[in-house]
Design a protein around this motif. Structure first.
Motif, mmCIF file in Angstrom:
data_model
loop_
_atom_site.group_PDB
_atom_site.id
_atom_site.type_symbol
_atom_site.label_atom_id
_atom_site.label_comp_id
_atom_site.label_asym_id
_atom_site.label_seq_id
_atom_site.Cartn_x
_atom_site.Cartn_y
_atom_site.Cartn_z
ATOM 1 N N ALA A 73 0.839 -1.212 0.000
ATOM 2 C CA ALA A 73 0.000 0.000 0.000
ATOM 3 C C ALA A 73 0.869 1.255 0.000
ATOM 4 O O ALA A 73 0.545 2.237 -0.673
ATOM 5 N N LEU A 74 1.971 1.229 0.745
ATOM 6 C CA LEU A 74 2.894 2.373 0.733
ATOM 7 C C LEU A 74 3.505 2.559 -0.655
ATOM 8 O O LEU A 74 3.640 3.686 -1.126
ATOM 9 N N ASP A 75 3.847 1.453 -1.295
ATOM 10 C CA ASP A 75 4.389 1.527 -2.656
ATOM 11 C C ASP A 75 3.362 2.118 -3.620
ATOM 12 O O ASP A 75 3.688 2.963 -4.455
ATOM 13 N N THR A 117 9.167 12.640 -1.411
ATOM 14 C CA THR A 117 10.338 12.327 -0.587
ATOM 15 C C THR A 117 9.952 11.640 0.722
ATOM 16 O O THR A 117 10.714 10.826 1.228
ATOM 17 N N PHE A 118 8.770 11.925 1.251
ATOM 18 C CA PHE A 118 8.353 11.292 2.502
ATOM 19 C C PHE A 118 8.143 9.794 2.339
ATOM 20 O O PHE A 118 8.280 9.031 3.292
ATOM 21 N N PHE A 119 7.803 9.372 1.134
ATOM 22 C CA PHE A 119 7.578 7.945 0.893
ATOM 23 C C PHE A 119 8.889 7.182 0.688
ATOM 24 O O PHE A 119 8.870 5.973 0.582
ATOM 25 N N TYR A 120 10.009 7.877 0.626
ATOM 26 C CA TYR A 120 11.295 7.211 0.458
ATOM 27 C C TYR A 120 12.117 7.231 1.738
ATOM 28 O O TYR A 120 13.301 6.928 1.726
ATOM 29 N N GLY A 127 10.042 2.517 11.426
ATOM 30 C CA GLY A 127 8.997 2.865 12.375
ATOM 31 C C GLY A 127 8.435 4.269 12.185
ATOM 32 O O GLY A 127 7.815 4.817 13.086
ATOM 33 N N THR A 128 8.654 4.857 11.007
ATOM 34 C CA THR A 128 8.191 6.234 10.775
ATOM 35 C C THR A 128 7.092 6.315 9.720
ATOM 36 O O THR A 128 6.732 7.414 9.311
ATOM 37 N N ALA A 129 6.560 5.198 9.296
ATOM 38 C CA ALA A 129 5.605 5.193 8.176
ATOM 39 C C ALA A 129 4.386 6.066 8.442
ATOM 40 O O ALA A 129 3.977 6.841 7.572
ATOM 41 N N SER A 130 3.787 5.964 9.623
ATOM 42 C CA SER A 130 2.585 6.769 9.863
ATOM 43 C C SER A 130 2.927 8.250 9.891
ATOM 44 O O SER A 130 2.168 9.080 9.380
ATOM 45 N N LEU A 131 4.078 8.603 10.431
ATOM 46 C CA LEU A 131 4.510 9.997 10.438
ATOM 47 C C LEU A 131 4.798 10.480 9.012
ATOM 48 O O LEU A 131 4.386 11.577 8.625
ATOM 49 N N ASP A 132 5.467 9.641 8.227
ATOM 50 C CA ASP A 132 5.754 9.984 6.823
ATOM 51 C C ASP A 132 4.455 10.238 6.061
ATOM 52 O O ASP A 132 4.355 11.192 5.283
#
Length: 183
Positions: A73-75, A117-120, A127-132
């Motif tokens: 989903a992030l991809d 850039t936040f997705f990379y 552990g920063t996915a939700s913050l990103d």
């Protein structure tokens, strides 16, 4: 002539084997227990649209864990963010764009370029996915505010932002499911 018939039979046997062991995408599904952790949490209007969005990526058919769903989903959200950034850049090159809308559209182009850039960043592994994701959402919200303030009303822009929002929502729900497995 005999070797030609043998070759045809050989390829027919391989094709039959592949059809039996690899169902077409319309028959393949993401494991229900994984979808049930993600789609109800998303803000997409219907469960079916969430599943359809997840199924749009062939990688979704091979997931075996909630973490794999989240990474997928992030991809997908990363690719949609890139596509949205490119959409705004292409829109700015059009000759028929109202000059009064140009500043807001330029801002959106820049904001989505920053969002990519936040997705990379480290994401799930760091552990920063939700913050990103929230940083990316902040940029999208800023874009919408600028469009609204400039009274920009372009259907293709509205549609593109809605599409981005759907992918963001799925990624956010998937990350939440991984980071909060007890819920």
């Amino acid at each position: 002539m005999g070797s030609r018939n043998t070759s045809v039979l050989f390829f027919a046997a391989i094709a039959l084997f592949l059809f039996q062991h690899f169902p077409p995408q319309t028959e393949a599904t993401i494991p229900t227990e994984l979808v049930s952790k993600v789609c109800p949490q998303s803000e997409i209007r219907s469960y079916e649209n969430c599943v359809k969005s997840l199924m749009a990526n062939p990688k979704s058919l091979m997931v075996t864990s909630a973490k794999a769903v989240a990474e997928n989903a992030l991809d997908m959200a990363r690719r949609e963010t890139t596509a949205t950034s490119c959409f705004f850049a292409a829109l700015l090159k059009r000759k028929d764009i109202n000059p009064a809308s140009k500043a807001a559209l330029e801002s959106c182009s820049s904001l989505f370029k920053q969002s990519v850039t936040f997705f990379y960043l480290d994401g799930l592994s760091g552990g920063t996915a939700s913050l990103d994701l929230h940083y990316a959402l902040d940029k999208a919200t800023e874009c919408k505010s600028e469009l609204s303030a400039a009274h920009v009303s372009i259907k293709s822009v509205t549609d593109k932002l809605e599409e981005w929002s759907n992918f963001y929502s799925i990624a956010s729900a998937a990350v939440y499911a991984v980071e909060n497995p007890e819920h």
